[in-house]
Write an enzyme that holds these catalytic residues in place. Structure first.
Site, mmCIF file in Angstrom:
data_model
loop_
_atom_site.group_PDB
_atom_site.id
_atom_site.type_symbol
_atom_site.label_atom_id
_atom_site.label_comp_id
_atom_site.label_asym_id
_atom_site.label_seq_id
_atom_site.Cartn_x
_atom_site.Cartn_y
_atom_site.Cartn_z
ATOM 1 C CG ASP A 49 -1.868 -1.099 1.381
ATOM 2 O OD1 ASP A 49 -3.078 -0.868 1.254
ATOM 3 O OD2 ASP A 49 -1.421 -2.241 1.606
ATOM 4 C CB THR A 121 -5.345 -3.744 2.408
ATOM 5 O OG1 THR A 121 -5.161 -2.598 1.579
ATOM 6 C CG2 THR A 121 -4.058 -4.016 3.168
HETATM 7 N N1 LIG Z 1 -15.480 -0.975 8.421
HETATM 8 C C1 LIG Z 1 -14.442 -0.609 7.651
HETATM 9 N N2 LIG Z 1 -13.296 -0.153 8.211
HETATM 10 C C2 LIG Z 1 -12.247 0.195 7.440
HETATM 11 N N3 LIG Z 1 -12.244 0.131 6.096
HETATM 12 C C3 LIG Z 1 -13.352 -0.315 5.504
HETATM 13 C C4 LIG Z 1 -14.508 -0.703 6.252
HETATM 14 N N4 LIG Z 1 -15.449 -1.103 5.388
HETATM 15 C C5 LIG Z 1 -14.919 -0.961 4.148
HETATM 16 N N5 LIG Z 1 -13.664 -0.484 4.219
HETATM 17 C C6 LIG Z 1 -12.726 -0.248 3.124
HETATM 18 O O1 LIG Z 1 -13.456 -0.198 1.912
HETATM 19 C C7 LIG Z 1 -12.814 -0.978 0.906
HETATM 20 C C8 LIG Z 1 -13.761 -2.059 0.463
HETATM 21 O O2 LIG Z 1 -14.065 -2.914 1.538
HETATM 22 P P1 LIG Z 1 -14.388 -4.439 1.304
HETATM 23 O O3 LIG Z 1 -13.177 -5.028 0.648
HETATM 24 O O4 LIG Z 1 -14.637 -5.006 2.649
HETATM 25 O O5 LIG Z 1 -15.589 -4.465 0.422
HETATM 26 C C9 LIG Z 1 -11.544 -1.541 1.537
HETATM 27 O O6 LIG Z 1 -10.481 -0.672 1.142
HETATM 28 P P2 LIG Z 1 -8.912 -1.017 1.368
HETATM 29 O O7 LIG Z 1 -8.734 -2.465 1.143
HETATM 30 O O8 LIG Z 1 -8.274 -0.165 0.314
HETATM 31 O O9 LIG Z 1 -8.571 -0.565 2.739
HETATM 32 C C10 LIG Z 1 -11.827 -1.473 2.999
HETATM 33 O O10 LIG Z 1 -10.726 -1.359 3.815
#
Ligand SMILES: Nc1ncnc2c1ncn2[C@@H]1O[C@H](COP(=O)(O)O)[C@@H](OP(=O)(O)O)[C@H]1O
Ligand SMILES: [Mg+2]
Length: 392
Positions: A49, A121
């Site tokens: 990242d 991630t």
């Molecule tokens: N409750 C949460 N806390 C932190 N990040 C979240 C979150 N819900 C969704 N996200 C972020 O939104 C993106 C999509 O989420 P998901 O993969 O669960 O569908 C991911 O981005 P990143 O992977 O870039 O951090 C994820 O971290």
């Protein structure tokens, strides 16, 4: 020769730098040294990242010093960037495309770039490699109009084919780098978070009575499932996604005639002063505005009440077209090219719709990607089977 309009130069630079960032991410995975840091609850950051963001932000900033760029990771701006992280090239194919008229005179100060250097991630750290994407979203006056979604491990299970692909789109021009497919008409397939779910997220999905629920990582990856016809809707009743998660996917959806809004049906605002969290939740479809609103109407009040109402992006004059619809003009029209892009209409008979095969990544997707759990309307997290087929 006069230089291309700013938007096309930004997109072509973003396509090139997304490829470099993708290579950096793959190299870090290969090294086995992921350097995982916990940013918060259920929120990880890795060296991939960090390095990918350094590469993208430094490269774009060097070439477009007056354009605002926001990346997901909080990094020290005075850090020295290795020379091999700087991408100086542009994607020539992008530069050959005609800039939609409404974007021809965009000025530096109208633009904000939202960078998610590695979306998905959590899945990256767990080896679900094709859930990972690099996202570069370009907003004009708060509206997501252009975006790049790079998938570093696309085809990793097919060693005979090129590894990785770059999908990009500009609203009013179309989407490139993938094969658009029509989702099955006789069922409703909904995708949502795999690693950031909770009871509200699950219940909201189930309230739509889906025939299948596809739980995979990454906003970029889930929007790829939408544009490739593997799912009908992406529903996330959570405030967890941020502007860098949704800007590029939303722009690519707009480019091919889809919509991304909060759960109230309000379009997102990507201006530089907005709050980063998408506090209204999110709903993405490859439907026209009216059908998208039909899904919004089915979202239960309980979920809507739990989400805030987003402050919408200001209206842009898209050549008289309404936001969420796609102005089809000039070189984008089906008559003038064999690239039927940007259509709101999904052809009823055609199963596959070639969007563009000569763009950055020529290989169409036919793989099934990620976790699919298939159940009837009374789904619950405890009964969903998660058979992740794509783990390394
Ligand atoms: N409750 C949460 N806390 C932190 N990040 C979240 C979150 N819900 C969704 N996200 C972020 O939104 C993106 C999509 O989420 P998901 O993969 O669960 O569908 C991911 O981005 P990143 O992977 O870039 O951090 C994820 O971290
Ligand atoms: Mg993300």
């Amino acid at each position: 020769m006069a230089s291309s309009p700013l938007i096309m130069r930004l997109v072509s630079a973003s396509v090139a730098v997304s490829n470099r960032a993708s290579g950096i991410i793959r190299d870090i995975m290969k090294s086995g040294n992921l350097g995982i840091v916990e940013k918060g609850k259920n929120d990880l950051q890795t060296e991939a990242d960090r390095s990918a963001q350094r590469c993208i932000v430094a490269s774009l900033h060097k070439r477009f010093p007056e354009v605002a760029i926001f990346g997901e990771e909080a990094l020290d701006p005075s850090e020295k960037i290795p020379a091999e992280f700087l991408e100086h090239e542009s994607d020539e194919y992008v530069l050959k495309q005609e800039c939609p008229e409404y974007l021809r005179n965009v000025a530096d100060e109208d633009v904000v770039i939202w960078v998610d250097p590695l979306d998905g991630t959590a899945e990256f750290t767990q080896g679900f490699l094709d859930h990972v994407t690099v996202l570069i979203g370009i907003a004009v006056k708060g509206n997501a109009v252009a975006g790049v979604i790079n998938q570093p491990w696309y085809n990793y299970q097919n060693p005979d084919k090129p590894l990785g692909r770059t999908i990009w789109g500009v609203m009013g021009l179309g989407g490139f780098g993938f094969l658009r497919e029509v989702p099955p008409k006789d069922k409703l397939i909904v995708t949502t978070s795999r690693s950031h779910s909770n009871m509200l997220v699950t219940e909201t999905v189930h309230s739509l009575n889906p025939n299948e629920v596809v739980r995979v990582g990454g906003t970029g990856h889930k929007v790829l499932l939408l544009i490739e016809g593997k799912v009908h809707a992406y529903v996330f009743a959570s405030k967890g996604c941020k502007k860098w998660d949704t800007c590029a996917p939303e722009a690519v959806l707009h480019a091919v005639g889809g919509c991304l809004t909060d759960l109230h049906g309000i379009k997102m605002n990507y201006a530089k002063d907005v709050q980063r969290q998408n506090t209204g939740g999110m709903l993405a479809t490859l439907m026209n505005e009216e059908d998208h609103r039909g899904i919004v109407a089915k979202i239960p009040e309980l979920a809507k009440d739990a989400m805030e109402q987003s402050s919408p992006a200001p209206e842009l004059d898209f050549m008289g077209a309404k936001f969420g619809q796609n102005p089809q003009r000039g070189s984008n029209s089906e008559e003038k090219s064999n690239i039927p892009i940007g259509s709101n209409k999904v052809p009823s008979e055609e199963k596959k719709q070639a969007v563009d095969q000569s763009a950055v990544s020529p290989t169409p997707s036919t793989d099934s990607q990620g976790t699919t759990s298939s159940k009837s309307s009374q789904l619950s997290d405890s009964v969903q089977k998660e058979t992740c087929t794509t783990k390394l």
